[in-house]
Scaffold this active site. Structure first.
Site, PDB file in Angstrom:
ATOM      1  CD  GLU A 193      32.068  38.660  29.205  1.00 54.73           C
ATOM      2  OE1 GLU A 193      31.115  38.515  28.787  1.00 54.73           O
ATOM      3  OE2 GLU A 193      32.688  38.055  30.004  1.00 54.73           O
ATOM      4  CG  HIS A 230      28.760  43.609  21.458  1.00 55.84           C
ATOM      5  ND1 HIS A 230      29.794  42.451  21.671  1.00 55.84           N
ATOM      6  CD2 HIS A 230      27.514  42.922  22.105  1.00 55.84           C
ATOM      7  CE1 HIS A 230      28.954  41.246  22.051  1.00 55.84           C
ATOM      8  NE2 HIS A 230      27.536  41.653  22.177  1.00 55.84           N
ATOM      9  CD  GLU A 288      25.358  44.454  25.840  1.00 60.17           C
ATOM     10  OE1 GLU A 288      25.111  43.312  26.140  1.00 60.17           O
ATOM     11  OE2 GLU A 288      25.523  44.916  24.707  1.00 60.17           O
ATOM     12  CG  HIS A 289      29.464  41.261  26.676  1.00 59.50           C
ATOM     13  ND1 HIS A 289      29.339  39.729  26.805  1.00 59.50           N
ATOM     14  CD2 HIS A 289      29.034  41.517  25.644  1.00 59.50           C
ATOM     15  CE1 HIS A 289      28.751  39.361  25.713  1.00 59.50           C
ATOM     16  NE2 HIS A 289      28.259  40.360  25.049  1.00 59.50           N
ATOM     17  CD  GLU A 302      26.902  37.863  21.874  1.00 56.33           C
ATOM     18  OE1 GLU A 302      26.135  38.916  21.539  1.00 56.33           O
ATOM     19  OE2 GLU A 302      27.803  38.300  22.910  1.00 56.33           O
TER      20      GLU A 302
END
Length: 497
Positions: free
Chosen positions: A183, A110, A113-114, A190
């Site tokens: 990030e 994940h 992906e960012h 998130e």
């Protein structure tokens, strides 16, 4: 407006049968007949019993063409008539998700992906966003437990640019240190947002109970300590190990031409890694084991109880996957916000009429070597015992016999949901890319519908006995759960009386 985003995508169901409610139009003519009932209103324009239909005339979809390049990448296209659409969707589906994270680096898939959107040697993060905005396009991504996807929706003339962007970000991303630090904060925020989404948390707990001490039981985001520790080396290691040609499918749909897509992909995807290890081999090395256990989170301040119960389901390629899809359709879904009592689904009808829950939903999730099938609900605390009893009774009923009418109705609902699922170029590209990774081919709808129609009441009974009766269960519950029956009670209710 253009969209540029990265998001989590948890496939808690292989198929959602919920269809958006449409306004119900009722004639202004008054009805004076004493024999007219609410139920009869719905049979004025349709037969009183469900019946199977010949779908061949609506299943003449454009041909799907598939080519395999020397580097192992598969290219799939499904071209719509250019008179019908001037847009296209193209994306890269990768046979790699959070399941393949290293044991000490859960969350890497994940995180990567960012980071893919944070700049390459040719494009800065800001210039990438500007390029997408100038085309009026969308560039999106999602990570699930077994797959990661990057895709773009564009006008037909911009397909070459979209492919160039996808090739660039997947092969030439730089992962600057300052972007990694930034990030981390984004993903931690998130994580806080996800904690406020009860359904997401509930299904994470359910996976933890069902696949305890296995990567499938981990969350997609990973724990906070991992997010704070993931490094550039971890990201490069993950790409070189898992973003490989044989594990990639490039799927395009809409206003596209197969030969042009293949030619562009051949030229641009020329630096993908060639590790021959397949996802199937990795799964075989560390197969998932279903664990009968539970996760209960007591929170007396919450107004509702959120609950999920699951049995071990089937893998994508297991022949039992089709009967289980029909069983999911038989169990149905219902919510107080939707008009009607779902008289076609016995479970939903009982829950509605007896006012046992605020909502209830069946689910059927497939993975490479296992799956989950079950029911989740949201209900008031004082309804838990009655609701639990009704649910377990209906699950046992599947193993004792259901009517032909119930099965046909469930088949029709399932087929309609499958067709609605591929409405638009983006959905078609996603369906083809996902199926190529999951099945190794794209199953024609005529074949899929024939397999669904072949599931009769006896098959339902046999499948229910194989997967639901006297089988271990996984449970997740959140809220004021003191009146919820204990695990041993639910387990005992899986046995036929």
């Amino acid at each position: 407006m253009a969209s540029f985003s990265s998001r989590i995508f948890r496939k808690t169901r292989s198929l959602s049968l919920a269809v958006k409610a449409r306004p119900l139009s009722i004639s202004a003519h008054s009805e004076t007949s004493e024999n007219f009932t609410v139920g009869s209103r719905f049979v004025l324009h349709s037969p009183s019993k469900p019946r199977l239909s010949d779908h061949s005339h609506v299943l003449l979809f454009p041909q799907i063409r598939i080519s395999t390049l020397p580097n192992g990448i598969r290219v799939a296209t499904q071209t719509s008539p250019f008179s019908a659409t001037h847009t296209a969707s193209v994306g890269v589906w990768i046979d790699s998700g959070s399941r393949y994270d290293a044991p000490d680096a859960s969350g890497t898939a994940h995180f990567l992906e960012h980071m893919i959107f944070k700049g390459t040697h040719r494009r800065t993060a800001s210039s990438l966003e500007e390029e997408i905005e100038n085309m009026g396009a969308r560039l999106n991504a999602y990570t699930s437990r077994e797959q990661t996807t990057f895709y773009s929706d564009v006008q037909s003339g911009d397909v070459p640019i979209a492919i160039d962007i996808l090739a660039d970000i997947l092969q030439n991303s730089r992962f600057p240190d300052h972007a990694i630090r930034r990030e981390r904060g984004v993903i931690l925020r998130e994580m806080e947002e996800v904690q406020g989404q009860i359904e997401e948390v509930l299904f994470d707990h359910l996976h933890s109970a069902a696949f305890n001490n296995h990567p499938l039981g981990n969350t997609i985001l990973g724990p906070e300590e991992n997010i704070r520790a993931i490094s550039k080396a971890d990201l490069h290691e993950y790409i070189s190990t898992h973003y490989t040609g044989p594990r990639m499918v490039i799927s395009a749909a809409g206003a596209v031409k197969h030969e042009e897509i293949v030619d562009q992909v051949s030229k641009l995807f020329n630096k993908v890694f060639q590790d021959p290890t397949t996802a199937h081999q990795l799964v075989k090395k560390n197969p998932a084991t279903f664990t009968g256990s539970e996760v209960r989170v007591e929170n007396a301040s919450m107004p509702f109880v959120h609950f999920a119960l699951a049995f071990k389901g089937s893998s994508w390629t297991d022949p039992n996957s089709i009967p289980l899809m029909v069983i999911q359709s038989l169990l149905g879904s219902w919510s107080k916000g939707v008009v009607g009592s779902c008289s076609g689904c016995e479970l939903a009808h009982r829950v509605s009429v007896e006012d046992l829950a605020d909502s209830i939903m069946s689910f059927n999730t497939n993975y490479s070597d296992t799956g989950l099938i079950g029911i989740c609900f949201t209900a008031m605390p004082d309804r838990l015992q009655d609701l639990s009893l009704v649910i377990m009774e209906e699950l046992r009923r599947l193993a004792c016999g259901v009517s032909d009418e119930e099965v046909i109705r469930a088949q029709n609902k399932l087929k309609a949901a499958l067709l609605l699922h591929i409405d638009g170029a983006s959905s078609v590209a996603e369906n083809n890319g996902r199926q190529l990774l999951s099945y190794g081919r794209v199953i024609p709808f005529l074949e899929l519908f024939a397999r669904i129609d072949a599931v009769g009441p006896e098959t339902i009974k046999e499948t229910a006995r194989k997967f639901l009766i006297d089988k271990d269960i996984a449970i997740a519950a959140i809220g004021p759960i003191d009146q919820l029956p204990d695990y041993s009670w639910f387990r005992s209710q899986t046995c036929l009386k």
